[in-house]
Design a protein around this motif. Structure first.
Motif, PDB file in Angstrom:
ATOM      1  N   LEU A   8       9.402 -67.357 -50.094  1.00  0.00           N
ATOM      2  CA  LEU A   8       9.820 -68.292 -49.056  1.00  0.00           C
ATOM      3  C   LEU A   8       9.239 -69.666 -49.340  1.00  0.00           C
ATOM      4  O   LEU A   8       8.031 -69.807 -49.573  1.00  0.00           O
ATOM      5  CB  LEU A   8       9.353 -67.816 -47.675  1.00  0.00           C
ATOM      6  N   ARG A   9      10.083 -70.668 -49.303  1.00  0.00           N
ATOM      7  CA  ARG A   9       9.657 -72.043 -49.576  1.00  0.00           C
ATOM      8  C   ARG A   9       9.713 -72.855 -48.283  1.00  0.00           C
ATOM      9  O   ARG A   9      10.702 -72.805 -47.548  1.00  0.00           O
ATOM     10  CB  ARG A   9      10.560 -72.667 -50.648  1.00  0.00           C
ATOM     11  N   VAL A  10       8.644 -73.570 -48.034  1.00  0.00           N
ATOM     12  CA  VAL A  10       8.565 -74.447 -46.863  1.00  0.00           C
ATOM     13  C   VAL A  10       8.110 -75.824 -47.333  1.00  0.00           C
ATOM     14  O   VAL A  10       7.101 -75.947 -48.038  1.00  0.00           O
ATOM     15  CB  VAL A  10       7.564 -73.912 -45.811  1.00  0.00           C
ATOM     16  N   ASN A  11       8.838 -76.845 -46.951  1.00  0.00           N
ATOM     17  CA  ASN A  11       8.469 -78.223 -47.256  1.00  0.00           C
ATOM     18  C   ASN A  11       8.287 -78.994 -45.958  1.00  0.00           C
ATOM     19  O   ASN A  11       8.964 -78.724 -44.952  1.00  0.00           O
ATOM     20  CB  ASN A  11       9.555 -78.897 -48.109  1.00  0.00           C
ATOM     21  N   GLY A  12       7.387 -79.956 -45.981  1.00  0.00           N
ATOM     22  CA  GLY A  12       7.153 -80.748 -44.776  1.00  0.00           C
ATOM     23  C   GLY A  12       6.032 -81.742 -44.981  1.00  0.00           C
ATOM     24  O   GLY A  12       5.725 -82.138 -46.113  1.00  0.00           O
ATOM     25  N   THR A  13       5.417 -82.136 -43.888  1.00  0.00           N
ATOM     26  CA  THR A  13       4.269 -83.037 -43.935  1.00  0.00           C
ATOM     27  C   THR A  13       3.116 -82.379 -43.189  1.00  0.00           C
ATOM     28  O   THR A  13       3.318 -81.524 -42.342  1.00  0.00           O
ATOM     29  CB  THR A  13       4.593 -84.399 -43.303  1.00  0.00           C
ATOM     30  N   ALA A  14       1.903 -82.810 -43.527  1.00  0.00           N
ATOM     31  CA  ALA A  14       0.726 -82.141 -42.959  1.00  0.00           C
ATOM     32  C   ALA A  14      -0.283 -83.147 -42.427  1.00  0.00           C
ATOM     33  O   ALA A  14      -0.411 -84.259 -42.939  1.00  0.00           O
ATOM     34  CB  ALA A  14       0.062 -81.263 -44.015  1.00  0.00           C
ATOM     35  N   THR A  15      -1.008 -82.720 -41.401  1.00  0.00           N
ATOM     36  CA  THR A  15      -2.169 -83.449 -40.898  1.00  0.00           C
ATOM     37  C   THR A  15      -3.314 -82.455 -40.800  1.00  0.00           C
ATOM     38  O   THR A  15      -3.114 -81.234 -40.767  1.00  0.00           O
ATOM     39  CB  THR A  15      -1.902 -84.076 -39.519  1.00  0.00           C
ATOM     40  N   LEU A  16      -4.531 -82.977 -40.745  1.00  0.00           N
ATOM     41  CA  LEU A  16      -5.730 -82.144 -40.654  1.00  0.00           C
ATOM     42  C   LEU A  16      -6.352 -82.311 -39.276  1.00  0.00           C
ATOM     43  O   LEU A  16      -6.509 -83.432 -38.793  1.00  0.00           O
ATOM     44  CB  LEU A  16      -6.747 -82.544 -41.732  1.00  0.00           C
ATOM     45  N   GLU A  63       9.984 -79.424 -42.397  1.00  0.00           N
ATOM     46  CA  GLU A  63      11.199 -80.199 -42.647  1.00  0.00           C
ATOM     47  C   GLU A  63      12.312 -79.347 -43.246  1.00  0.00           C
ATOM     48  O   GLU A  63      13.482 -79.562 -42.956  1.00  0.00           O
ATOM     49  CB  GLU A  63      10.893 -81.385 -43.566  1.00  0.00           C
ATOM     50  N   SER A  64      11.944 -78.400 -44.102  1.00  0.00           N
ATOM     51  CA  SER A  64      12.962 -77.504 -44.668  1.00  0.00           C
ATOM     52  C   SER A  64      12.339 -76.154 -44.986  1.00  0.00           C
ATOM     53  O   SER A  64      11.176 -76.066 -45.380  1.00  0.00           O
ATOM     54  CB  SER A  64      13.598 -78.099 -45.928  1.00  0.00           C
ATOM     55  N   VAL A  65      13.132 -75.106 -44.791  1.00  0.00           N
ATOM     56  CA  VAL A  65      12.703 -73.736 -45.048  1.00  0.00           C
ATOM     57  C   VAL A  65      13.856 -72.982 -45.707  1.00  0.00           C
ATOM     58  O   VAL A  65      14.993 -73.085 -45.260  1.00  0.00           O
ATOM     59  CB  VAL A  65      12.329 -72.993 -43.733  1.00  0.00           C
ATOM     60  N   TYR A  66      13.558 -72.253 -46.768  1.00  0.00           N
ATOM     61  CA  TYR A  66      14.591 -71.411 -47.373  1.00  0.00           C
ATOM     62  C   TYR A  66      13.959 -70.364 -48.278  1.00  0.00           C
ATOM     63  O   TYR A  66      12.885 -70.566 -48.830  1.00  0.00           O
ATOM     64  CB  TYR A  66      15.621 -72.221 -48.157  1.00  0.00           C
ATOM     65  N   PHE A  67      14.622 -69.216 -48.378  1.00  0.00           N
ATOM     66  CA  PHE A  67      14.128 -68.171 -49.260  1.00  0.00           C
ATOM     67  C   PHE A  67      14.571 -68.450 -50.684  1.00  0.00           C
ATOM     68  O   PHE A  67      15.591 -69.103 -50.928  1.00  0.00           O
ATOM     69  CB  PHE A  67      14.591 -66.785 -48.796  1.00  0.00           C
ATOM     70  N   GLN A  68      13.773 -67.961 -51.630  1.00  0.00           N
ATOM     71  CA  GLN A  68      14.112 -68.050 -53.042  1.00  0.00           C
ATOM     72  C   GLN A  68      14.518 -66.660 -53.502  1.00  0.00           C
ATOM     73  O   GLN A  68      13.852 -65.669 -53.170  1.00  0.00           O
ATOM     74  CB  GLN A  68      12.904 -68.534 -53.854  1.00  0.00           C
ATOM     75  N   CYS A  69      15.603 -66.543 -54.254  1.00  0.00           N
ATOM     76  CA  CYS A  69      16.086 -65.234 -54.682  1.00  0.00           C
ATOM     77  C   CYS A  69      15.029 -64.526 -55.530  1.00  0.00           C
ATOM     78  O   CYS A  69      14.095 -65.137 -56.032  1.00  0.00           O
ATOM     79  CB  CYS A  69      17.405 -65.350 -55.424  1.00  0.00           C
ATOM     80  N   SER A  70      15.210 -63.232 -55.730  1.00  0.00           N
ATOM     81  CA  SER A  70      14.174 -62.386 -56.327  1.00  0.00           C
ATOM     82  C   SER A  70      14.129 -62.413 -57.855  1.00  0.00           C
ATOM     83  O   SER A  70      13.307 -61.717 -58.451  1.00  0.00           O
ATOM     84  CB  SER A  70      14.383 -60.940 -55.867  1.00  0.00           C
ATOM     85  N   ARG A  71      14.955 -63.201 -58.507  1.00  0.00           N
ATOM     86  CA  ARG A  71      15.045 -63.120 -59.968  1.00  0.00           C
ATOM     87  C   ARG A  71      13.696 -63.322 -60.659  1.00  0.00           C
ATOM     88  O   ARG A  71      13.348 -62.587 -61.592  1.00  0.00           O
ATOM     89  CB  ARG A  71      16.047 -64.151 -60.496  1.00  0.00           C
ATOM     90  N   ALA A  72      12.933 -64.325 -60.244  1.00  0.00           N
ATOM     91  CA  ALA A  72      11.654 -64.601 -60.903  1.00  0.00           C
ATOM     92  C   ALA A  72      10.683 -63.441 -60.732  1.00  0.00           C
ATOM     93  O   ALA A  72       9.997 -63.041 -61.682  1.00  0.00           O
ATOM     94  CB  ALA A  72      11.038 -65.886 -60.346  1.00  0.00           C
TER      95      ALA A  72
END
Length: 211
Positions: free
Chosen positions: A112-120, A146-155
């Motif tokens: 699962l891939r998640v992209n976004g911004t972060a604060t501490l 900001e975005s979420v999506y699964f990555q297929c199992s090939r790797a």
């Protein structure tokens, strides 16, 4: 000799003539839905990618499944557990708050891939909610999704990653102590590590400093 270095988008696209699969587009959303929340809750490990003044960094993060929590569909909370105190990821976030996350689940092919911004945040109440073994995280990473999506199992399938029979015997690889000794004995600015003593003490040190 001909130069086969790719320097343009046109050159790159020409190598991949097939159209993008519809599922590859449909799977990406801008929030964590119920299905993606279930994957995050099941994951005991993810890799955190950050960027800073000294360049890129990729850091492993792991704990019991569920250690990454959803505040809401657009917000993830991650306790910063004890580490080596290099603070590479945290310093990078202060400089450039864009992050990428790759979650893995043992036995499950998709990642699962998640992209976004972060604060501490060092908010005492927030940190207290992540207490483990009587220890609090120094801070909590708050991720605006900001975005979420699964990555297929090939790797994962190609790597045979979850096949227990394919695991390497750690004795066939350099140990942490061996690596440290080899590096430091070539550096006259630092004291040479006693690699054997380091390896001997490491399991108990890790156990005592998990939280």
């Amino acid at each position: 000799m001909p130069d086969h270095t790719l320097t343009s988008l046109d050159d790159l696209v020409a190598l991949y003539p097939n159209p993008i699969a519809p599922a590859s587009v449909a799977k990406e959303i801008d929030h964590v839905d119920a299905n993606y929340a279930a994957l995050i809750a099941a994951s005991p490990f993810f890799v955190l990618a950050t960027n800073g003044p000294d360049g890129l960094d990729c850091s492993p993060r792991g704990d019991m499944p569920g250690f990454v929590r959803l505040r809401d569909a657009k917000t993830l909370l991650i306790p910063d557990r004890r580490g080596n105190n290099r603070l590479d990821s945290l310093k990078n976030i202060l400089f450039d708050n864009r992050i990428g996350m790759l979650f893995l689940i043992p036995g499950y092919g998709e990642t699962l891939r998640v992209n976004g911004t972060a604060t501490l945040s060092s908010d005492p109440e927030l940190c207290a909610g992540f207490a483990m073994a009587g220890k609090l995280p120094a801070c909590v990473i708050v991720v605006a999704v900001e975005s979420v999506y699964f990555q297929c199992s090939r790797a994962v399938v190609r790597a045979d990653l979850w096949n227990l029979a394919a695991q390497r015997d750690k004795r066939s690889l350099p140990s942490a102590g061996q690596i440290l000794r080899a590096i430091t004995e070539k550096n006259d600015k630092v004291e040479t590590f006693d690699g054997e003593a380091y390896d001997k003490a490491l399991p108990e040190r890790v156990k005592a400093t998990l939280y």
